[in-house]
Motif scaffolding. Structure first.
Motif, PDB file in Angstrom:
ATOM      1  N   THR A   1     -71.062  48.724  32.742  1.00 23.55           N
ATOM      2  CA  THR A   1     -71.541  47.523  32.048  1.00 23.55           C
ATOM      3  C   THR A   1     -71.420  47.661  30.531  1.00 23.55           C
ATOM      4  O   THR A   1     -72.228  47.121  29.788  1.00 23.55           O
ATOM      5  N   THR A   2     -70.408  48.411  30.078  1.00 26.15           N
ATOM      6  CA  THR A   2     -70.223  48.541  28.625  1.00 26.15           C
ATOM      7  C   THR A   2     -69.616  47.262  28.065  1.00 26.15           C
ATOM      8  O   THR A   2     -70.152  46.648  27.147  1.00 26.15           O
ATOM      9  N   GLY A   3     -68.459  46.903  28.623  1.00 26.14           N
ATOM     10  CA  GLY A   3     -67.841  45.673  28.155  1.00 26.14           C
ATOM     11  C   GLY A   3     -66.899  45.845  26.981  1.00 26.14           C
ATOM     12  O   GLY A   3     -66.465  44.867  26.384  1.00 26.14           O
TER      13      GLY A   3
ATOM     14  N   THR B   1     -76.088  42.605  31.687  1.00 25.59           N
ATOM     15  CA  THR B   1     -75.947  42.973  30.270  1.00 25.59           C
ATOM     16  C   THR B   1     -74.617  43.684  30.033  1.00 25.59           C
ATOM     17  O   THR B   1     -74.553  44.662  29.293  1.00 25.59           O
ATOM     18  N   GLY B   2     -73.583  43.173  30.676  1.00 25.00           N
ATOM     19  CA  GLY B   2     -72.268  43.803  30.572  1.00 25.00           C
ATOM     20  C   GLY B   2     -71.474  43.318  29.377  1.00 25.00           C
ATOM     21  O   GLY B   2     -70.970  44.089  28.586  1.00 25.00           O
ATOM     22  N   GLY B   3     -71.348  41.997  29.267  1.00 28.84           N
ATOM     23  CA  GLY B   3     -70.730  41.467  28.063  1.00 28.84           C
ATOM     24  C   GLY B   3     -69.256  41.124  28.165  1.00 28.84           C
ATOM     25  O   GLY B   3     -68.691  40.617  27.197  1.00 28.84           O
TER      26      GLY B   3
ATOM     27  N   SER C   1     -77.855  45.542  24.733  1.00 25.46           N
ATOM     28  CA  SER C   1     -76.566  46.210  24.966  1.00 25.46           C
ATOM     29  C   SER C   1     -75.611  45.350  25.781  1.00 25.46           C
ATOM     30  O   SER C   1     -74.809  45.873  26.550  1.00 25.46           O
ATOM     31  N   THR C   2     -75.719  44.027  25.662  1.00 23.28           N
ATOM     32  CA  THR C   2     -74.766  43.155  26.336  1.00 23.28           C
ATOM     33  C   THR C   2     -73.438  43.157  25.590  1.00 23.28           C
ATOM     34  O   THR C   2     -72.384  43.404  26.165  1.00 23.28           O
ATOM     35  N   GLY C   3     -73.505  42.857  24.297  1.00 23.46           N
ATOM     36  CA  GLY C   3     -72.299  42.938  23.498  1.00 23.46           C
ATOM     37  C   GLY C   3     -71.469  41.669  23.448  1.00 23.46           C
ATOM     38  O   GLY C   3     -70.318  41.702  23.023  1.00 23.46           O
TER      39      GLY C   3
ATOM     40  N   VAL D   1     -73.572  51.863  25.965  1.00 23.59           N
ATOM     41  CA  VAL D   1     -72.926  50.893  26.843  1.00 23.59           C
ATOM     42  C   VAL D   1     -73.035  49.466  26.287  1.00 23.59           C
ATOM     43  O   VAL D   1     -73.344  48.520  27.001  1.00 23.59           O
ATOM     44  N   LEU D   2     -72.772  49.365  24.988  1.00 25.81           N
ATOM     45  CA  LEU D   2     -72.886  48.085  24.289  1.00 25.81           C
ATOM     46  C   LEU D   2     -71.596  47.276  24.397  1.00 25.81           C
ATOM     47  O   LEU D   2     -71.589  46.131  24.823  1.00 25.81           O
TER      48      LEU D   2
HETATM   49  K     K Z   1     -72.589  45.914  27.446  1.00 28.99           K
END
Ligand code: K
Ligand code: K
Lengths: 470, 470
Positions: A98-100, A207-209, A305-307, A422-423
């Motif tokens: 879920t970093t994105g 909150t992946g982004g 940390s969605t991004g 994991v932003l």
């Molecule tokens: K993220």
């Protein structure tokens, strides 16, 4: 048992999903490979069933699952977009953790089924991590998460992991699904197309982004969409065990009574005020309300940390980047899909530091660090502080390594912090995507994402020779 | 008692020194003011003599001494160079804390007596800090320094501070003087003029880093001078209590048996190898030996927090700055004039982190963190970790504040780390001096120097309301 349950769950869902997409043979071969692998793993783990599976196995299992899923998820990415294996693994791990962070450009022209695959991969990763942090981490006390034991329902005293994981997974899965459906519905009401609403709900609640658009949330004109995103990013960054407890008890005020959630919301408010002032002073927007909306959105996006992005941040004052990166280090709440340090640790750390100062004034007084009405034990204190120090040391060491691959300090540091927390988005050279990073650097960042996602110690224990001895 | 002893020592020496310089009325008025202030303080503290002076008083005394000395030392700087009060206090605090960051340019044209005053101020600051960290900090266990108790000679069990400070000061002073004389002699033999040799010895042994030349050590052509500087910077960054013990016992091998010193030397070697490779690969110098000499010199200069320069570092690869800043965070040994985290804390921190991982694998095993053959107690562990976290948090918060004053991220971060670690030189906009920093920023950095020099907690306890209650 845990092996089987989780792997079946992962592979089953992945293949169901993948098969649905009949237009792409790119998906069919990897999914067949997955099924075969799953079959062999199933046989292997069935044989080992009798053995007690506990601490070591749980640690190893978590690390290898993420690495394996990262590699397997990369195959369709490679065949659809034609990027290198390195980049495909980076993109896939970025989804699963879920970093994105992305190494792709020109998303707007890519096939919709592929884009949805990317979004769905991230949603799966979010579910996986919630099960991992709620069901497994508290047993291991990694990073002081033994504290959370009190919060998770059911008997917890050194029982075997498997039944616990199964029962916990069931309600987590339900909460996760409800939030996603609520989010998709709200996006649709706010004006998104059904495809956009579903695609974005998958990466908002997790909150992946990831977004199917290069411009991320900046693709949409309606200000209300940012507000909807704010709400569901915050919900996705609050403990899922707490959601479940309060939903079943119908007690919304419980969020404020929970110390971690309270401080998370307070921090969101403080950072929002600071960024609104910065943005409004710099006149980057037409009105105060637009500045407020954009500032709150970016603070929520980074702290959870969605991004997601919705604006060209390079036009904002230079200090903005600093505050947003700091927000991503603070993170969301433990037991959620958010990354970063988590507020439970932030709060305990600040109390420990205050405790140290008080102890310097009154060396003979006996004082305790208190959290949520209870004294925090020494082993939790040391685990929490170890975690925080590991964050600082990892940031520093990985930044140095990335600088050796040719990035400048600012880009290297923000890239590392975007991956460890994991932003997703970095600044400087990596502000829109991670293409400028060299191959070595990409592998380092891939590892950084897994390191941060698995709360550092899970992965690092595997490096100790003592881990492999009996 | 401690008030009187230390203030008399400080003021006496300062006025003796200041009066020696008869050519400048700039020095005479401030020194008269100092004498009057000292007189009043003497009367005030004499009255309070009966009270037991302990933890709180020791903490307050240390903080106020450095702040007061900083302001008083600033007066001649203001009148001689005509800089603002803000800048003069910065320069003076930079001297007293042995930081060596400067807001002055055109040093080469300034009067020699003033330049020597600056150097001497730094030498005095070095002596002050050694007495503070060896005699006072271990009693307070600030940052886990209770560990050092074992090392310091004489009875130490909760006795009053004053007699202990007096007896310890005597031998520290002797060691300090011997090193300085040895350093000045070596510089002279290596080819410096007597003035240069004395001026640089004052800031080498104190790991201060002020130089009477804008080009710092780059002013000299002889490569051997850098080697002499290396040796005495390293000696200045090793525990003075250890120096005393080994000098009297004539046991040079004791340095290697001391865990802190051993790891300090190992780290110096490792960083030197990395920087030599970087410099040699980038072909910034004519020969391998020149690269080696320059790389070792800069590693020693940064890791001992001296901050001398001898080359234009902006011509080196970008990663150089990262490694040098990292080296300055590691710091020297506790009980010396060096800044940074100190190796005793670095070593203990790494062992705690390893301990955490082992504990995750074997949750029921009872394991201890061992340093220098002894188990480290929980209170020392928590104090050490609190210190390390305070370093990380202070770096982050102060960098954000400096970014708000208009500096870019790289300049702000390196300026903050240069001040917190009492190192001196920054990079980016502040690579040659701190003139680009705004007035607010200068005050923040002035505070950062005192914060870092007094090991964070000493100064921060004063901010607690509990400190002022009885
Ligand atoms: K993220
Ligand atoms: K210095």
């Amino acid at each position: 048992m845990i092996w089987i349950a989780s792997i079946q769950c992962f592979f089953g869902l992945l293949s169901v999903f993948v098969f649905r997409d009949k237009t792409f043979t790119d998906f069919i071969y990897p999914s067949l490979l997955c099924l075969i692998l799953a079959f062999f793993l199933f046989i292997r783990t069935n044989r080992g069933e009798q053995k007690k599976i506990f601490f070591r196995e749980a640690l190893a299992f978590a690390s290898f699952t993420w690495i394996l899923m990262g590699v397997l998820g990369a195959l369709p990415i490679m065949s659809v977009t034609g990027v290198s294996f390195t980049d495909a693994v980076f993109e896939s791990v970025s989804a699963m953790t879920t970093t994105g962070a992305t190494i792709l450009t020109g998303l707007d022209e890519m096939p919709k089924s592929f884009l949805l695959y990317r979004q769905f991969l991230q949603w799966m990763g979010g579910l996986g991590i919630v099960i991992f942090v709620v069901a497994i981490l508290p047993m291991l006390n990694v990073g002081g998460m033994r504290l959370l034991k009190a919060e998770t329902p059911g008997p917890i005293k050194n029982e075997k992991l498997a039944p616990r994981v199964a029962s916990t997974s069931r309600y987590l899965w339900l909460v996760y699904l409800c939030l996603t459906i609520g989010c998709a519905g709200s996006y649709w009401l706010a004006g998104m197309s059904p495809f956009d609403a579903i695609a974005h709900s998958l990466t908002t609640v997790s909150t992946g982004g990831f977004s199917p658009y290069d411009a991320s949330m900046g693709h949409f004109q309606q200000p209300i969409i940012l507000v909807v995103a704010d709400v569901f990013m915050i919900l996705g960054a609050i403990s899922f065990a707490l959601h479940h407890k309060l939903f079943t008890a119908r007690a919304i005020s419980g969020y404020w009574q929970d110390e971690e959630t309270r401080w998370f919301l307070i921090a969101l408010a403080v950072f929002s005020v600071i960024l609104t002032v910065l943005a409004f002073n710099a006149q980057t927007h037409h009105s105060f309300w637009e500045s407020l909306n954009q500032a709150v959105f970016h603070v929520v996006s980074f702290m959870t940390s969605t991004g997601y992005g919705a604006d060209d941040l390079s036009a904002w004052p230079a200090a903005t980047a600093g505050f947003l990166v700091a927000a991503s280090y603070l993170g969301g709440c433990a037991g959620s899909t958010a990354g970063g340090n988590k507020f439970i640790r932030n709060v305990i750390t600040l109390r420990i530091l205050k405790h140290q100062m008080l102890q310097a004034i009154h060396p003979r007084a006996i004082m305790k660090v208190v959290y949520q009405g209870k004294a925090v034990t020494n082993d939790v204190i040391q685990a929490v502080m170890s975690f925080m120090l590991m964050v600082a040391i990892s940031s520093m060491v990985l930044t140095l390594i990335l600088m050796l691959t040719g990035l400048d300090f600012f880009s290297a540091f923000t890239a590392v912090s975007a991956c460890l927390n994991v932003l997703g988005p970095g600044f400087g050279e990596v502000s829109s995507n991670f293409i400028p990073v060299s191959d070595t650097g990409t592998w380092v960042l891939t590892l950084a994402m897994i390191l941060g996602r698995l709360e550092y110690f899970t992965l690092l224990t595997l490096l100790l020779p003592q881990f492999w001895r009996d």
